[in-house]
Design a protein around this motif. Structure first.
Motif, PDB file in Angstrom:
ATOM      1  N   ILE A  41       3.880   5.028  10.420  1.00 41.22           N
ATOM      2  CA  ILE A  41       3.782   4.182   9.221  1.00 41.22           C
ATOM      3  C   ILE A  41       2.350   4.180   8.697  1.00 41.22           C
ATOM      4  CG2 ILE A  41       3.911   1.803   8.370  1.00 41.22           C
ATOM      5  CD1 ILE A  41       6.311   1.396  10.231  1.00 41.22           C
ATOM      6  N   ALA A  42       1.386   4.096   9.618  1.00 41.99           N
ATOM      7  CA  ALA A  42      -0.020   4.085   9.214  1.00 41.99           C
ATOM      8  C   ALA A  42      -0.381   5.363   8.461  1.00 41.99           C
ATOM      9  CB  ALA A  42      -0.922   3.913  10.436  1.00 41.99           C
ATOM     10  N   VAL A  43       0.103   6.517   8.966  1.00 40.17           N
ATOM     11  CA  VAL A  43      -0.192   7.798   8.317  1.00 40.17           C
ATOM     12  C   VAL A  43       0.516   7.904   6.970  1.00 40.17           C
ATOM     13  CG1 VAL A  43       0.135  10.300   8.512  1.00 40.17           C
ATOM     14  CG2 VAL A  43      -0.626   8.986  10.491  1.00 40.17           C
ATOM     15  N   ILE A  44       1.785   7.466   6.917  1.00 39.87           N
ATOM     16  CA  ILE A  44       2.557   7.559   5.673  1.00 39.87           C
ATOM     17  C   ILE A  44       2.007   6.625   4.602  1.00 39.87           C
ATOM     18  CG2 ILE A  44       4.830   7.101   4.667  1.00 39.87           C
ATOM     19  CD1 ILE A  44       6.039   8.020   7.360  1.00 39.87           C
ATOM     20  N   VAL A  45       1.569   5.431   5.022  1.00 41.59           N
ATOM     21  CA  VAL A  45       1.095   4.422   4.069  1.00 41.59           C
ATOM     22  C   VAL A  45      -0.349   4.682   3.626  1.00 41.59           C
ATOM     23  CG1 VAL A  45       0.565   1.945   3.840  1.00 41.59           C
ATOM     24  CG2 VAL A  45       2.706   2.669   4.881  1.00 41.59           C
ATOM     25  N   ALA A  46      -1.101   5.442   4.407  1.00 46.27           N
ATOM     26  CA  ALA A  46      -2.527   5.669   4.106  1.00 46.27           C
ATOM     27  C   ALA A  46      -2.780   6.153   2.683  1.00 46.27           C
ATOM     28  CB  ALA A  46      -3.119   6.634   5.122  1.00 46.27           C
ATOM     29  N   PRO A  47      -2.023   7.153   2.153  1.00 50.59           N
ATOM     30  CA  PRO A  47      -2.264   7.572   0.764  1.00 50.59           C
ATOM     31  C   PRO A  47      -2.013   6.452  -0.247  1.00 50.59           C
ATOM     32  CG  PRO A  47      -0.967   9.227   1.945  1.00 50.59           C
ATOM     33  CD  PRO A  47      -1.029   8.016   2.822  1.00 50.59           C
ATOM     34  N   VAL A  48      -1.015   5.599   0.036  1.00 56.30           N
ATOM     35  CA  VAL A  48      -0.737   4.463  -0.865  1.00 56.30           C
ATOM     36  C   VAL A  48      -1.891   3.475  -0.814  1.00 56.30           C
ATOM     37  CG1 VAL A  48       0.913   2.630  -1.418  1.00 56.30           C
ATOM     38  CG2 VAL A  48       1.733   4.780  -0.411  1.00 56.30           C
ATOM     39  N   VAL A  49      -2.437   3.264   0.378  1.00 59.48           N
ATOM     40  CA  VAL A  49      -3.605   2.391   0.536  1.00 59.48           C
ATOM     41  C   VAL A  49      -4.784   2.953  -0.256  1.00 59.48           C
ATOM     42  CG1 VAL A  49      -5.300   1.521   2.189  1.00 59.48           C
ATOM     43  CG2 VAL A  49      -2.870   1.520   2.791  1.00 59.48           C
ATOM     44  N   ASP A  50      -4.945   4.275  -0.210  1.00 64.83           N
ATOM     45  CA  ASP A  50      -6.054   4.925  -0.922  1.00 64.83           C
ATOM     46  C   ASP A  50      -5.934   4.721  -2.426  1.00 64.83           C
ATOM     47  OD1 ASP A  50      -8.422   6.214  -0.459  1.00 64.83           O
ATOM     48  OD2 ASP A  50      -7.587   8.224  -0.737  1.00 64.83           O
ATOM     49  N   GLN A  51      -4.705   4.712  -2.924  1.00 63.14           N
ATOM     50  CA  GLN A  51      -4.497   4.477  -4.356  1.00 63.14           C
ATOM     51  C   GLN A  51      -4.745   3.016  -4.714  1.00 63.14           C
ATOM     52  OE1 GLN A  51      -0.542   5.802  -5.288  1.00 63.14           O
ATOM     53  NE2 GLN A  51      -1.034   7.987  -5.111  1.00 63.14           N
ATOM     54  N   ALA A  52      -4.314   2.114  -3.838  1.00 62.06           N
ATOM     55  CA  ALA A  52      -4.476   0.681  -4.118  1.00 62.06           C
ATOM     56  C   ALA A  52      -5.928   0.236  -3.960  1.00 62.06           C
ATOM     57  CB  ALA A  52      -3.573  -0.136  -3.198  1.00 62.06           C
TER      58      ALA A  52
END
Length: 382
Positions: A41-52
């Motif tokens: 989950i951390a790896v999958i969500v990381a790009p979304v975090v980068d955008q936010a």
């Protein structure tokens, strides 16, 4: 069934789990597989975090891990709601386990009425939907950035989990809801399980073939991860529903097991009587078992049929019957009125070859032999 759970300090923990606390007297366990999915989950969500929140660098993975923890806290709420309602009905709940595919609440015992099955099952999805609705309501109040991303993700995940868990197929909560409804309509809990099990198998097949319909329906081309995830979830649903159906078929045979009907006539003899004489008297009285008693007539042991057969006939006149008798522990004395699952649970708690069956007034009805129970169980399946 006891209404009080075992002492948490002495409760055995399944291998590969870590205890992180308790809720309403139930251990909260985290499976080792959870750490794998949290990392994914951390790896999958990381790009979304980068955008936010641009510019976090490697910290984006820590933010993704924090989101995984928050997400599983909502799963814990889902499972805790099952536990609280089950406890309200008097069922002990030994543990709540968070694992790769979500969570599991270990409720000891089976629902006695359709109403209990319905409410214990439905409260979980309703809790997830409520958490999702609250998060959705908070969304307009959140500033742009990580907080908004977390709230949106929490809302979407919980609404999805809540709705999907209501799908009418075991082992999903919706399958238990369907089971309770069929049980209520037919009066047969096993038929309810079989129907809900087939619902689970149908759901598994639909999940397995979902990637093939993903592009026509959603406009997104499935990737390798979609196929892998579909296979894992379908396998989980198929195995869970199949196991539930097999259990229902076994349980449908249990009502045929009646301790009173299976009791062997017994002969009471003093413990110092020679074995040969005890066997002679038993044959003469057409008794299928022998119990040793004190001088006051109180039962103190059950003669082992296997031990008698293993004793050569030429030695039996010189062997006291007490030498081939097992002392009567508490678990070896059972009520004569035990039936079905209660009977199976009673003999599984204290495994033995023979048990003494007692009437409500304490008098001896006879001896229950485990081999006779097994034979009756097999016969009920034909």
């Amino acid at each position: 069934m006891s209404d009080s759970p075992p002492d948490p300090a002495h409760r055995p923990r399944p291998p590969g789990t870590l205890k992180v606390g308790t809720i309403a007297g139930s251990d909260v366990l985290v499976s080792s597989s959870w750490f794998i999915v949290a990392g994914l989950i951390a790896v999958i969500v990381a790009p979304v975090v980068d955008q936010a929140q641009p510019g976090l660098g490697a910290w984006k993975y820590l933010a993704g891990l924090a989101f995984a923890v928050i997400l599983y806290l909502s799963v814990l709420l889902h499972e805790a709601s099952h536990a609280i309602v089950a406890r309200g009905y008097g069922f002990p709940v030994s543990s709540i386990t968070l694992h790769f595919l979500g969570g599991m609440t270990s409720i000891e015992g089976e629902a006695r009425r359709p109403r209990q099955e319905f409410f214990i099952a439905v409260v979980g999805p309703l809790t997830s939907i409520a958490v999702g609705a609250v998060a959705l309501g908070l969304r307009p109040l959140m500033p742009d950035g990580l907080l908004l991303m977390a709230v949106e993700g929490l809302a979407g995940a919980n609404l999805l989990v809540g709705v999907l868990n209501l799908v009418p197929g075991l082992p999903l909560d919706g399958g238990r809801v369907l089971k309770s409804l069929v049980w209520r309509l037919t009066g047969n809990v096993h038929r309810g399980t079989i129907v809900a099990g087939w619902g689970g198998r149908l759901t598994a097949a639909l999940v397995l073939f979902w990637p093939a319909f993903q592009e026509p329906l959603l406009g997104t081309e499935p990737d390798v991860m979609d196929y892998v995830l579909a296979f894992v979830v379908a396998a989980f649903l198929w195995s869970g529903s199949t196991a539930a159906m097999a259990s229902a078929r076994l349980r449908s045979r249990l009502p045929h097991l009646v301790a009173r009907d299976l009791a062997r006539r017994t002969l009471a003899v003093p413990s110092d009587l020679p074995l040969a004489e005890a066997v002679r008297r038993a044959h003469e009285a057409s008794a299928g078992s022998i119990v040793t008693v004190t001088s006051n007539g109180v039962p103190e042991g059950i003669v082992s049929e296997a031990a008698v057969q293993a004793t050569p006939e030429d030695r039996r006149p010189w062997v006291a019957v007490s030498a081939v008798a097992r002392s009567l522990e508490a678990g070896l004395q059972l009520p004569a009125d035990l039936v079905g699952e209660e009977l199976v649970m009673a003999i599984s708690r204290t495994p033995a070859a023979e048990y003494l069956l007692l009437e409500t007034d304490g008098s001896v009805l006879g001896v229950l032999v485990t081999a006779d129970v097994d034979k009756a169980f097999r016969a009920a399946g034909h």
